[in-house]
Design a protein around this motif. Sequence first.
Motif, mmCIF file in Angstrom:
data_model
loop_
_atom_site.group_PDB
_atom_site.id
_atom_site.type_symbol
_atom_site.label_atom_id
_atom_site.label_comp_id
_atom_site.label_asym_id
_atom_site.label_seq_id
_atom_site.Cartn_x
_atom_site.Cartn_y
_atom_site.Cartn_z
ATOM 1 N N GLY A 192 50.178 -40.317 18.595
ATOM 2 C CA GLY A 192 51.466 -39.828 19.062
ATOM 3 C C GLY A 192 52.496 -40.928 19.199
ATOM 4 N N VAL A 193 53.719 -40.634 18.766
ATOM 5 C CA VAL A 193 54.824 -41.590 18.920
ATOM 6 C C VAL A 193 56.130 -40.822 19.111
ATOM 7 C CG1 VAL A 193 54.942 -41.804 16.395
ATOM 8 C CG2 VAL A 193 56.093 -43.498 17.826
ATOM 9 N N ALA A 200 54.345 -52.957 20.417
ATOM 10 C CA ALA A 200 55.631 -53.128 19.730
ATOM 11 C C ALA A 200 56.638 -52.047 20.092
ATOM 12 C CB ALA A 200 55.417 -53.135 18.213
ATOM 13 N N GLN A 201 56.184 -50.872 20.518
ATOM 14 C CA GLN A 201 57.098 -49.749 20.692
ATOM 15 C C GLN A 201 58.304 -50.069 21.582
ATOM 16 O OE1 GLN A 201 55.348 -45.868 21.103
ATOM 17 N NE2 GLN A 201 57.047 -45.071 22.318
ATOM 18 N N PRO A 202 58.127 -50.576 22.819
ATOM 19 C CA PRO A 202 59.318 -50.877 23.624
ATOM 20 C C PRO A 202 60.127 -52.036 23.071
ATOM 21 C CG PRO A 202 57.336 -51.609 24.749
ATOM 22 C CD PRO A 202 56.880 -50.821 23.564
ATOM 23 N N ARG A 203 59.474 -52.985 22.445
ATOM 24 C CA ARG A 203 60.179 -54.167 21.926
ATOM 25 C C ARG A 203 60.987 -53.827 20.677
ATOM 26 N NH1 ARG A 203 55.834 -54.972 24.633
ATOM 27 N NH2 ARG A 203 55.683 -56.755 26.063
ATOM 28 N N VAL A 204 60.421 -53.003 19.828
ATOM 29 C CA VAL A 204 61.168 -52.549 18.652
ATOM 30 C C VAL A 204 62.338 -51.672 19.091
ATOM 31 C CG1 VAL A 204 61.038 -51.010 16.647
ATOM 32 C CG2 VAL A 204 59.282 -52.748 17.000
ATOM 33 N N GLY A 205 62.111 -50.814 20.088
ATOM 34 C CA GLY A 205 63.195 -49.987 20.603
ATOM 35 C C GLY A 205 64.350 -50.825 21.119
ATOM 36 N N ALA A 206 64.027 -51.912 21.820
ATOM 37 C CA ALA A 206 65.065 -52.794 22.348
ATOM 38 C C ALA A 206 65.823 -53.498 21.221
ATOM 39 C CB ALA A 206 64.443 -53.829 23.284
ATOM 40 N N ARG A 207 65.104 -53.908 20.186
ATOM 41 C CA ARG A 207 65.768 -54.562 19.054
ATOM 42 C C ARG A 207 66.672 -53.585 18.308
ATOM 43 N NH1 ARG A 207 62.572 -59.335 16.321
ATOM 44 N NH2 ARG A 207 61.538 -60.249 18.130
ATOM 45 N N CYS A 208 66.204 -52.369 18.137
ATOM 46 C CA CYS A 208 67.018 -51.361 17.453
ATOM 47 C C CYS A 208 68.293 -51.078 18.243
ATOM 48 C CB CYS A 208 66.226 -50.074 17.275
ATOM 49 S SG CYS A 208 64.901 -50.181 16.038
ATOM 50 N N ALA A 209 68.191 -51.072 19.564
ATOM 51 C CA ALA A 209 69.343 -50.774 20.415
ATOM 52 C C ALA A 209 70.429 -51.836 20.299
ATOM 53 C CB ALA A 209 68.897 -50.645 21.877
ATOM 54 N N ARG A 210 70.047 -53.062 19.902
ATOM 55 C CA ARG A 210 71.034 -54.143 19.781
ATOM 56 C C ARG A 210 71.753 -54.130 18.435
ATOM 57 N NH1 ARG A 210 66.818 -57.188 22.460
ATOM 58 N NH2 ARG A 210 66.158 -58.100 20.467
ATOM 59 N N LEU A 211 71.277 -53.314 17.509
ATOM 60 C CA LEU A 211 71.896 -53.253 16.177
ATOM 61 C C LEU A 211 73.079 -52.297 16.172
ATOM 62 C CD1 LEU A 211 68.658 -53.046 14.000
ATOM 63 C CD2 LEU A 211 70.019 -55.084 14.489
ATOM 64 N N SER A 212 73.949 -52.455 15.197
ATOM 65 C CA SER A 212 75.064 -51.529 15.047
ATOM 66 C C SER A 212 74.517 -50.171 14.622
ATOM 67 C CB SER A 212 76.048 -52.044 13.994
ATOM 68 O OG SER A 212 75.436 -52.055 12.711
ATOM 69 N N GLU A 243 47.019 -56.200 27.664
ATOM 70 C CA GLU A 243 47.437 -55.551 28.906
ATOM 71 C C GLU A 243 48.817 -54.919 28.748
ATOM 72 O OE1 GLU A 243 45.607 -55.053 31.369
ATOM 73 O OE2 GLU A 243 43.968 -56.497 31.211
ATOM 74 N N GLU A 244 49.709 -55.635 28.070
ATOM 75 C CA GLU A 244 51.072 -55.136 27.922
ATOM 76 C C GLU A 244 51.165 -53.969 26.946
ATOM 77 O OE1 GLU A 244 54.029 -58.124 27.304
ATOM 78 O OE2 GLU A 244 53.009 -59.590 28.551
ATOM 79 N N ALA A 245 50.109 -53.745 26.175
ATOM 80 C CA ALA A 245 50.100 -52.594 25.278
ATOM 81 C C ALA A 245 49.787 -51.308 26.030
ATOM 82 C CB ALA A 245 49.079 -52.798 24.162
ATOM 83 N N GLY A 246 49.484 -51.447 27.330
ATOM 84 C CA GLY A 246 49.213 -50.259 28.128
ATOM 85 C C GLY A 246 47.849 -49.656 27.862
#
Length: 364
Positions: A94-95, A126-138, A282-285
């Motif tokens: 699930g994603v 990667a899910q939260p980190r990729v989400g944060a990177r995407c949010a910084r893009l135009s 651990e950070e992967a939940g």
Amino acid sequence: METSSQHVSRAARRRAKKREKRERPSSLPPLEPSEPDPPARKRGRAATTASTTATASQRAVVLRRFDDVLAAEDADDVAERLFELANATHVLYGVLGSEVTIQQDPSVVGTGGCVWDTAFVLARWAQPRVGARCARLSPARRLRCLEVGAGCGLLGIALAHLGCDVLVTEQASAMANLSANVVANQPPARCGGSVRAAPLSWTDEVEVAAAKAQGPWDLLLGTDVVYSVEYVEPLLQTLHACAASGSTVWLCLQQREPAATSVLLELAPAYFEAVEHVPVEEEAGLPHSAGVECFLLQLERRRALPAAPAVAALQEEGKGGATEGGVQKGGAEEDGVGAAAMVDAGTKAGAKAGAKVGAKVGAK
């Protein structure tokens, strides 16, 4: 309290168990592969597709959900549930409100026929980190990702459902199953991402050039791609060739061959200035992360490629201590895993950083 030797023995048993191939009588036809190969590859692809079809037709469909792993009670339970995933015909993951169905194919020659533990770990981390990177893009720009050694494609497909434009790559023997999974799991329009599949052998200059030409890539990823010493340098050369100056590389790995991990840590700084061990389990939940036993290397700041003799010399000298010419190596070793070589950093700070990466990985 469990001793270190008991822990290693238990891990070794789990890994040996997971590598077993189970025969499964069957029902569902396989997923259809995507595009035909170019003429030069048509015969090999047709043979691969026929093999995949024949094998799948002899297996009973066994579905397993990754969510079952999240309900594990302890580390041994995590390992057992991951083993069950590896032996299912299809894995459900699930994603962001969607569920992708990844077909596994044990008939694939090599390592690309199943979803390895590290793919689940990196996808969640990667899910939260990729989400944060995407949010910084135009709004008009998407994060562009290249996955090497994608196997069945779970990680890259998950990234596409997060809104990334993804190219998943594998060797020819795994392309039929990978392409079928890509076609069957295209992200819905609301996600905004896309995923494509292409062959990529790290020793094939034409295929490496083709992957590079489809860049530039913001993020390059690989899971369980370090399993043999002979493929470490081709892997690094491929990542370096396809990376841009601002690219980030994430490699989520298990120590399948300590010597190969050691060579990776020694050579990586020759290609990227920043080589960092990043906590991931651990950070992967994931509950009871000791049941996974992996580590993540983050590579950044692509270097100008050192001359081939320099890299060869570094590989040859990797068995020793500090070397001449500004190359320093950290000290601590455990389970055969050495500290990273620090290229172009003949300083105390460079040696300290190399020792830190190697010691952290060796301690896993």
